[in-house]
Design an enzyme around this catalytic site. Structure first.
Site, PDB file in Angstrom:
ATOM      1  CG  LEU A 198      -2.024  -1.077   1.199  1.00  0.00           C
ATOM      2  CD1 LEU A 198      -2.852  -1.032   2.469  1.00  0.00           C
ATOM      3  CD2 LEU A 198      -2.941  -0.913  -0.012  1.00  0.00           C
ATOM      4  CB  SER A 199       4.538   1.801  -0.189  1.00  0.00           C
ATOM      5  OG  SER A 199       4.899   1.136   0.987  1.00  0.00           O
TER       6      SER A 199
ATOM      7  CE  LYS B  25      11.595  -4.335   4.981  1.00  0.00           C
ATOM      8  NZ  LYS B  25      10.795  -4.057   6.163  1.00  0.00           N
TER       9      LYS B  25
ATOM     10  CG  ASN C 151      12.468   0.900   5.618  1.00  0.00           C
ATOM     11  OD1 ASN C 151      13.399   1.648   5.929  1.00  0.00           O
ATOM     12  ND2 ASN C 151      11.211   1.189   5.890  1.00  0.00           N
TER      13      ASN C 151
ATOM     14  CB  ALA D  47      13.396 -15.311  13.926  1.00  0.00           C
ATOM     15  N   GLY D  48      11.693 -13.263  11.401  1.00  0.00           N
ATOM     16  CA  GLY D  48      11.847 -12.857  10.002  1.00  0.00           C
ATOM     17  C   GLY D  48      12.383 -11.444   9.857  1.00  0.00           C
TER      18      GLY D  48
ATOM     19  NE  ARG E 112       7.866 -22.711  10.781  1.00  0.00           N
ATOM     20  CZ  ARG E 112       7.249 -22.567   9.625  1.00  0.00           C
ATOM     21  NH1 ARG E 112       6.102 -23.153   9.408  1.00  0.00           N
ATOM     22  NH2 ARG E 112       7.773 -21.800   8.670  1.00  0.00           N
TER      23      ARG E 112
ATOM     24  CE1 TYR F  82       0.491  -2.752   6.616  1.00  0.00           C
ATOM     25  CE2 TYR F  82      -1.643  -2.185   5.693  1.00  0.00           C
ATOM     26  CZ  TYR F  82      -0.275  -2.310   5.561  1.00  0.00           C
ATOM     27  OH  TYR F  82       0.317  -2.006   4.363  1.00  0.00           O
TER      28      TYR F  82
END
Ligand code: ATR
Length: 264
Positions: free
Chosen positions: A15-16, A65, A86, A126-127, A150, A210
């Site tokens: 949505l940027s 990133k 980013n 942990a992403g 996980r 979101y």
């Protein structure tokens, strides 16, 4: 006309463009912001274009990133310490990588008047976004940051990067004040199994996702009587910081902006 992009893969959901183009128009800036899906082997070429200044700046999202770092001349302290970029901009002819996810999270939490200081934080996942959360939470003086993922070696990699954090096995639930879901589980309405008996009602459930607005994780937090919040404000504030870096203007964050992201 100046050109700005967000690169990632997948990128369709981003949505940027909607947010940045709205702010560009509001501030009468002659520029356009678009999304581009890139494969990893196309990144180098993309950077050649940036270096020729055919592109004025870009945002970077999953999974690039970290991938973009070798193509940059300099990193901000935050980008360096999290190894996560980013937002890219030109500064005196140099390509500089920034991380606005950190202040995005910080500003979002501050705007809710929630105090992180001396709180115990449990992060699930942990992403890509987790180093930024850890950096922000440390800056905000959390008393404990615990990671549960996980795949345990990814949590261990984070422990090697930020030695102050703790790790626990996936499924284990240590005592916490705030629990952050940073897994991608909510995206397709999958559920995280938490031992709800231990949770209580004075906790803060935060999801970095979101869309959907209320993941099963947030529904659970609410059902148990806890405070909940999704990642929308974090998304808006990371964009706010990027906009400020590129255009030297603080864009408006009002109900119109909040509604803009609900339309989809
Ligand atoms: P990346 O790992 O490529 O940075 P991400 O979307 O930023 O991608 O992170 C996805 C996170 O969601 C990871 O922590 C992932 O756990 P693994 O490291 O074990 O893959 C977590 N995740 C995704 N699906 C999951 C599932 N079904 N159960 C538990 N965790 C899951």
């Amino acid at each position: 006309m100046k050109k700005y992009f967000v690169i990632g893969n997948p990128i369709n959901h981003s949505l940027s463009p909607k947010l940045h183009n709205y702010w560009l128009k509001q501030n009468s800036i002659n520029a356009v912001y678009e999304k581009i899906k890139l494969e990893k082997n196309e990144i180098e070429n993309f950077f050649l274009k940036i270096k020729k200044q055919e592109i004025n700046g870009c945002n970077v999202t999953v999974p690039f990133k970290k991938t973009v770092i070798p193509f940059l001349d300099r990193l901000s302290l935050e980008a360096e310490q999290t190894q996560s970029v980013n937002t890219i901009c030109f500064h005196n002819g140099n390509l500089v990588g920034h991380n606005t996810d950190i202040s995005g999270f910080q500003k979002a939490i501050n705007s809710l008047n929630y105090k992180i200081k001396n709180k115990k934080i449990l992060i699930l996942g942990a992403g890509g976004v987790v180093p930024s959360l850890i950096f922000a939470l440390s800056k905000m003086e959390a008393s404990e940051i615990t990671i549960s993922n996980r795949t345990s070696n990814k949590a261990q990699d984070l422990k090697n990067q930020f030695n102050k954090i703790n790790t626990v096995s996936w499924g284990e639930l240590p005592d916490f004040d705030m629990i952050i879901n940073a897994t991608s589980l909510g995206l397709n309405n999958e559920t995280i199994n938490l031992n709800t008996l231990k949770i209580g009602t004075d906790k803060f459930f935060y999801d970095v996702i979101y869309n959907p607005k209320e993941t099963n994780f947030l529904k659970l937090g609410k059902k148990l009587g806890n405070q909940t919040e999704n990642g929308k404000l974090m998304f808006i504030y990371q964009a706010f910081e990027a906009f400020k870096l590129w255009h030297n203007i603080e864009p408006n964050i009002n109900n119109k902006v909040l509604d803009l992201l609900d339309d989809d």
